[in-house]
Design an enzyme around this catalytic site. Structure first.
Site, short mmCIF file in Angstrom:
data_model
loop_
_atom_site.label_atom_id
_atom_site.label_comp_id
_atom_site.label_asym_id
_atom_site.label_seq_id
_atom_site.Cartn_x
_atom_site.Cartn_y
_atom_site.Cartn_z
N ASP A 113 48.59 44.91 32.45
CA ASP A 113 49.33 45.10 33.70
C ASP A 113 49.26 46.55 34.18
OD1 ASP A 113 50.89 44.40 35.85
OD2 ASP A 113 52.79 44.50 34.75
N HIS A 118 41.48 47.50 39.31
CA HIS A 118 40.92 46.42 38.50
C HIS A 118 39.58 46.84 37.91
CE1 HIS A 118 44.19 43.94 39.74
NE2 HIS A 118 43.80 43.83 40.99
N LEU A 175 34.47 38.74 15.95
CA LEU A 175 35.69 38.79 16.79
C LEU A 175 35.67 37.66 17.81
CD1 LEU A 175 38.28 40.36 17.67
CD2 LEU A 175 36.82 41.57 19.31
C1 FPP Z 1 47.41 43.18 36.42
O1 FPP Z 1 47.60 44.37 37.16
C2 FPP Z 1 46.00 42.87 36.30
C3 FPP Z 1 45.39 41.74 36.79
C4 FPP Z 1 46.12 40.68 37.50
C5 FPP Z 1 43.94 41.55 36.67
C6 FPP Z 1 43.36 41.92 35.35
C7 FPP Z 1 41.91 41.94 35.47
C8 FPP Z 1 41.07 42.83 34.92
C9 FPP Z 1 41.49 43.91 34.02
C10 FPP Z 1 39.63 42.78 35.22
C11 FPP Z 1 38.81 41.68 34.67
C12 FPP Z 1 39.11 41.17 33.32
C13 FPP Z 1 38.19 40.94 32.34
C14 FPP Z 1 38.59 40.21 31.11
C15 FPP Z 1 36.80 41.42 32.41
P1 FPP Z 1 48.35 44.30 38.57
O2 FPP Z 1 47.33 44.15 39.63
O3 FPP Z 1 49.38 43.21 38.54
O4 FPP Z 1 49.02 45.70 38.61
P2 FPP Z 1 50.37 46.10 39.39
O5 FPP Z 1 51.48 45.36 38.71
O6 FPP Z 1 50.44 47.57 39.17
O7 FPP Z 1 50.20 45.70 40.82
#
Ligand code: FPP
Length: 248
Positions: free
Chosen positions: A18, A35, A129
C-alpha cells in the site's frame, strides 16, 4: 530434499503493498508513477524473499474493490503486472520459482490473464520460492465461492453437510493446498486488512510499516522478519509449559 524448519523464519509471508499513490502524490507525480516504482519494490522483495529462506510469498496486486479506480489507473496496473511477468519470467523460471495466481480470473482482460496463466503453467513443477499474486482478489468473494462449491457438492449428494469442517472450507478456497500466512506485512501506515486472506489470516502475525510501498526494500523485509521472530505465537494455547502450583 527436506528443508530444515526454523520456527523463527516464517514459511509464508503475505504483503499488502500500500501507498503507491501517496508516494507519487508526495512528489507531484501521477499515481501510475507510484505503481511503476512499486514494481521495483516487488523485484527487491522477491530477491529478499529468496535470500531469506521463506517458502511462500503472496503479493496483493489488485483487489476486487480496485475496479472503482479511474480506468487509466486500472489499465496502468494491469499493464504493469503483465509487463513484469514478461520481463521476469525466464529469469524467475531459471531460479526454480513457482508462480500462482489467486483471485477471480473471469474479470481480467485477455492480455494480463494470458501472462498470468503462462507464468503459472511454465513454473508449475518448480520447487523454489512459490510466489502467489492476488489479482482481482477479495477474501469475502473467495469465501462465498468456496461455500457455493460445497453447497453444490451437497446438492449433488456428494457431500454430507456434517462433513463441512474448516479443512473442507480451506480446501475450496483459491489458496487450497497452500499454508496459511505466518506473517502479513502492510506498508503505508494503514492498519487494516482490506479484504485480504481473511480466512487464512486467523493466526497470522501482523506487521504494519509506516513507509509507502515504493520505499520498501530488503532491509525493511528483514526487519519485519526479525519482528516476527520476536513474536510469541500461541495459537490459543499457553506460552510455556505451565508448572502446577501446589500449597505446601
Ligand atoms: C496500493 O497502493 C497498490 C495497488 C493497488 C497496486 C499494487 C500494484 C503494484 C505494486 C504493481 C504491480 C504488481 C506486481 C505484482 C508486479 P495505492 O494506490 O492504494 O496507494 P494509496 O493508498 O497511497 O493511494
Amino acid at each position: 530434499m527436506n528443508k530444515i524448519v526454523d520456527p523463527a523464519i516464517p514459511r509464508h509471508v503475505a504483503i499488502i503493498m500500500d501507498g503507491n499513490g501517496r508516494w507519487a502524490l508526495g512528489r507531484g507525480l501521477g499515481r501510475i508513477f507510484g505503481h511503476r516504482k512499486g514494481v521495483e519494490a516487488v523485484r527487491r522483495t522477491v530477491d529478499a524473499a529468496r535470500e531469506s529462506g521463506i517458502s511462500y510469498l503472496t503479493l496483493f496486486a489488485f483487489s476486487s474493490e480496485n475496479w472503482k479506480r479511474p480506468p487509466d489507473e486500472v489499465d496502468g496496473i494491469m499493464e504493469l503486472i503483465s509487463s513484469f511477468i514478461h520481463r521476469e519470467l525466464d529469469n524467475y523460471h531459471r531460479q526454480n520459482m513457482r508462480f500462482q495466481v489467486i483471485g477471480e480470473r473471469s474479470g481480467l482482460g485477455p492480455k494480463v490473464l494470458n501472462a498470468l496463466e503462462v507464468a503459472e503453467e511454465r513454473t508449475r513443477n518448480n520447487t523454489g520460492l512459490h510466489v502467489i499474486v492476488a489479482v482481482n482478489y477479495g477474501a469475502r468473494g473467495e469465501i462465498a465461492g468456496a461455500l457455493r462449491a460445497l453447497a453444490r457438492q451437497v446438492a449433488e449428494g456428494k457431500l454430507d453437510p456434517a462433513d463441512i469442517d474448516e479443512a473442507a472450507i480451506s480446501g475450496n478456497l483459491d489458496t487450497a493446498g497452500l499454508p496459511d500466512p505466518d506473517l502479513v506485512i502492510r506498508t503505508s501506515g494503514e492498519q487494516r486488512l482490506s479484504n485480504f486472506l481473511l480466512w487464512q489470516m486467523a493466526y497470522s502475525e501482523l506487521v504494519f510499516l509506516p513507509c509507502n510501498w515504493p520505499d520498501f526494500n530488503r532491509e525493511l523485509f528483514f526487519e519485519a522478519l526479525s519482528e516476527y521472530a520476536r513474536r510469541n505465537r500461541r495459537f490459543g494455547a499457553l506460552a510455556e509449559p505451565q508448572v502446577a502450583l501446589t500449597d505446601t
